[in-house]
Design a protein around this motif. Structure first.
Motif, PDB file in Angstrom:
ATOM      1  N   PHE A  77       0.823  -1.206  -0.084  1.00  0.00           N
ATOM      2  CA  PHE A  77      -0.104  -0.009   0.124  1.00  0.00           C
ATOM      3  C   PHE A  77       0.723   1.365   0.073  1.00  0.00           C
ATOM      4  CE2 PHE A  77      -2.815   3.603   1.931  1.00  0.00           C
ATOM      5  CZ  PHE A  77      -4.056   3.107   1.060  1.00  0.00           C
ATOM      6  N   LEU A  78       1.963   1.307   1.006  1.00  0.00           N
ATOM      7  CA  LEU A  78       2.674   2.448   0.912  1.00  0.00           C
ATOM      8  C   LEU A  78       4.304   1.872   1.281  1.00  0.00           C
ATOM      9  CD1 LEU A  78       0.950   5.534   2.693  1.00  0.00           C
ATOM     10  CD2 LEU A  78       2.232   5.607   0.461  1.00  0.00           C
ATOM     11  N   PRO A  93       2.023   2.087  -4.624  1.00  0.00           N
ATOM     12  CA  PRO A  93       1.863   1.170  -5.547  1.00  0.00           C
ATOM     13  C   PRO A  93       0.252   1.245  -6.179  1.00  0.00           C
ATOM     14  CG  PRO A  93       2.857   0.105  -3.661  1.00  0.00           C
ATOM     15  CD  PRO A  93       2.420   1.341  -3.223  1.00  0.00           C
ATOM     16  N   VAL A  94      -0.534   1.341  -5.373  1.00  0.00           N
ATOM     17  CA  VAL A  94      -1.804   1.572  -5.833  1.00  0.00           C
ATOM     18  C   VAL A  94      -2.466   3.078  -5.725  1.00  0.00           C
ATOM     19  CG1 VAL A  94      -2.442  -0.767  -4.985  1.00  0.00           C
ATOM     20  CG2 VAL A  94      -2.692   1.147  -3.352  1.00  0.00           C
ATOM     21  N   GLN A  95      -3.322   3.498  -6.497  1.00  0.00           N
ATOM     22  CA  GLN A  95      -3.852   4.750  -6.651  1.00  0.00           C
ATOM     23  C   GLN A  95      -4.539   5.405  -5.405  1.00  0.00           C
ATOM     24  OE1 GLN A  95      -3.109   6.611  -9.483  1.00  0.00           O
ATOM     25  NE2 GLN A  95      -4.317   8.400  -8.400  1.00  0.00           N
ATOM     26  N   GLN A  96      -5.197   4.627  -4.708  1.00  0.00           N
ATOM     27  CA  GLN A  96      -5.695   4.954  -3.465  1.00  0.00           C
ATOM     28  C   GLN A  96      -4.644   5.372  -2.248  1.00  0.00           C
ATOM     29  OE1 GLN A  96      -6.173   2.077  -5.126  1.00  0.00           O
ATOM     30  NE2 GLN A  96      -8.695   1.886  -5.398  1.00  0.00           N
ATOM     31  N   ALA A  97      -3.319   4.778  -2.514  1.00  0.00           N
ATOM     32  CA  ALA A  97      -2.537   5.429  -1.470  1.00  0.00           C
ATOM     33  C   ALA A  97      -1.942   7.012  -2.021  1.00  0.00           C
ATOM     34  CB  ALA A  97      -1.297   4.563  -1.216  1.00  0.00           C
ATOM     35  N   VAL A  98      -2.184   7.238  -3.347  1.00  0.00           N
ATOM     36  CA  VAL A  98      -1.564   8.424  -3.619  1.00  0.00           C
ATOM     37  C   VAL A  98      -1.840   9.947  -2.501  1.00  0.00           C
ATOM     38  CG1 VAL A  98      -1.547  10.247  -5.528  1.00  0.00           C
ATOM     39  CG2 VAL A  98      -1.336   7.791  -5.931  1.00  0.00           C
ATOM     40  N   TRP A 112       2.191  13.053   3.240  1.00  0.00           N
ATOM     41  CA  TRP A 112       3.458  12.606   4.098  1.00  0.00           C
ATOM     42  C   TRP A 112       4.738  13.252   3.179  1.00  0.00           C
ATOM     43  CZ3 TRP A 112       2.765   6.785   5.940  1.00  0.00           C
ATOM     44  CH2 TRP A 112       1.805   6.740   6.766  1.00  0.00           C
ATOM     45  N   GLU A 113       4.773  13.348   1.963  1.00  0.00           N
ATOM     46  CA  GLU A 113       5.837  13.997   1.305  1.00  0.00           C
ATOM     47  C   GLU A 113       6.000  15.276   1.768  1.00  0.00           C
ATOM     48  OE1 GLU A 113       7.081  10.915  -2.183  1.00  0.00           O
ATOM     49  OE2 GLU A 113       6.079  12.620  -2.724  1.00  0.00           O
ATOM     50  N   ASN A 114       4.947  16.001   1.723  1.00  0.00           N
ATOM     51  CA  ASN A 114       4.936  17.625   2.211  1.00  0.00           C
ATOM     52  C   ASN A 114       5.149  17.566   3.617  1.00  0.00           C
ATOM     53  OD1 ASN A 114       4.145  18.352  -0.404  1.00  0.00           O
ATOM     54  ND2 ASN A 114       1.916  17.975  -0.229  1.00  0.00           N
ATOM     55  N   HIS A 142       3.439   7.094  14.474  1.00  0.00           N
ATOM     56  CA  HIS A 142       2.261   6.777  13.783  1.00  0.00           C
ATOM     57  C   HIS A 142       1.323   7.865  13.239  1.00  0.00           C
ATOM     58  CE1 HIS A 142       2.408   3.228  16.745  1.00  0.00           C
ATOM     59  NE2 HIS A 142       3.000   2.995  15.615  1.00  0.00           N
ATOM     60  N   GLN A 143       1.078   7.859  12.214  1.00  0.00           N
ATOM     61  CA  GLN A 143       0.302   8.719  11.313  1.00  0.00           C
ATOM     62  C   GLN A 143      -0.834   8.139  10.714  1.00  0.00           C
ATOM     63  OE1 GLN A 143       1.154  12.182  11.345  1.00  0.00           O
ATOM     64  NE2 GLN A 143       2.832  11.890  12.568  1.00  0.00           N
ATOM     65  N   ASP A 144      -2.182   8.765  10.840  1.00  0.00           N
ATOM     66  CA  ASP A 144      -3.270   8.088  10.315  1.00  0.00           C
ATOM     67  C   ASP A 144      -3.139   8.266   8.536  1.00  0.00           C
ATOM     68  OD1 ASP A 144      -4.499   7.381  12.466  1.00  0.00           O
ATOM     69  OD2 ASP A 144      -5.931   8.973  12.586  1.00  0.00           O
ATOM     70  N   HIS A 145      -3.549   7.046   7.978  1.00  0.00           N
ATOM     71  CA  HIS A 145      -3.789   7.230   6.398  1.00  0.00           C
ATOM     72  C   HIS A 145      -4.896   8.094   6.141  1.00  0.00           C
ATOM     73  CE1 HIS A 145      -1.517   2.973   6.270  1.00  0.00           C
ATOM     74  NE2 HIS A 145      -0.717   3.872   6.014  1.00  0.00           N
TER      75      HIS A 145
END
Length: 327
Positions: free
Chosen positions: A127-128, A140-145, A151-153, A324-327
């Protein structure tokens, strides 16, 4: 035969939804494939799985109680994350498994941090994934974008993770090595047996009782390793923490006068070897002669399989902030 050897500390978290006869949440801590810690939602206690792991309380008397509380909190976090990911994937009921794995690798000879990793999975698929070298997240999946972008920000979070995996995680790894050196750094050679079910069956070379699992088992003719007419099995764990593996040799084209040219070789990382020359008198079997007698002694053709069938990380929260960070 082997890549350079590194020490690995890893934690696996597994959260499940609607899976009967299985804990809702499980944490497993491993040091070089040896389980050292465990928590599950049935016992609700974070406990050591090796005697030497009890030494974690030498510097911190509340260690196991404190991490029990952390694990209970993470259990609730996991439960919420399963629901979030289900919504992302447009799913409702049914069986679901959310996994989180993280850890670090260290070269004890050069004192180099080799790698740190984090990987999320849902229902058996990635997933991430954190790429620590580029400080980016792979979706790897669109739903994780959306989570990847969020998170990258967050540059402070990425910096915190990089510090943890390159410094604090390795400090924990070194502490485990200090406490459990006699177990973690041991090298045990196996007993090697030749097994055959029937005269027409492949001949199995079976090695059991070795440690660690960085090993190889192969057939060779004269001094050359064989790659044809052989089938190699996977390395499997034994109940006592050691390992076993086997490799089959097809005997159908083998001439009697050539038997002495074949041997099975076990090679343990670091250079130690056990070699067993092919000899009909050493084969253990359970096939019978015409008069009903047993040939070759007692059969021991059972291969023990132990599976750690779940994975996902357990964060060994160091003294720093909860990552821990929520998705």
């Amino acid at each position: 035969l082997f890549a350079e050897i590194f020490l690995l500390l890893s934690h696996f978290y597994t959260g499940v939804s609607q899976v009967p006869n299985f804990p809702e949440f499980v944490i497993v801590g491993l040091m070089d494939e040896l389980q050292v810690e465990h928590y599950d939602s049935n016992t609700r206690r974070y406990v050591p799985k090796q005697d030497w792991a009890n030494r974690m309380t030498e510097d911190d008397q509340t260690y196991w109680d404190r991490y029990t509380q952390i694990a209970r909190g993470t259990q609730q976090w996991f439960k919420g994350n399963i629901e979030i990911v289900k919504q992302r994937l447009n799913q409702t009921g049914g069986v679901h498994v959310y996994q989180w794995m993280y850890g670090c690798e260290w070269d004890d000879e050069t004192d180099e941090v080799v790698n740190g990793y984090w990987q999320d999975g849902f229902d058996g698929e990635d997933f991430l994934v954190l790429d620590l070298k580029t400080e980016t997240w792979i979706a790897p999946v669109q739903q994780a974008v959306p989570t990847k972008q969020q998170w990258e920000n967050d540059k402070a979070m990425l910096a915190r993770y990089k510090h943890y995996y390159t410094t604090e995680c390795v400090d924990w790894l070194k502490k485990y090595v200090e406490f459990g050196r006699s177990s973690l750094m041991r090298k045990d050679l196996p007993s090697v047996s030749l097994l055959q079910k029937t005269p027409s069956s492949p001949l199995t070379c079976h090695a059991t009782g070795f440690y660690p699992d960085r090993a190889d088992l192969f057939w060779k003719k004269d001094e050359e390793e064989l790659h044809e007419d052989v089938v190699k099995g996977e390395i499997l764990p034994n109940h006592d923490g050691s390992f076993q593996m086997s490799v089959d040799l097809d005997l159908s084209g083998l001439k009697d006068e050539d038997w002495g040219r074949y041997s099975c070789v076990f090679h343990l990382a670091g250079g130690q070897e056990v070699s067993k020359r092919l000899d009909k008198r050493d084969i253990r079997t359970n096939w019978k002669t015409n008069d009903g007698g047993l040939v070759g002694g007692i059969a021991v053709l059972a291969v023990i399989g132990c599976i750690i069938g779940f994975f996902v990380y357990k964060k060994k929260h160091p003294k720093g902030k909860d990552p821990h960070q929520d998705h």
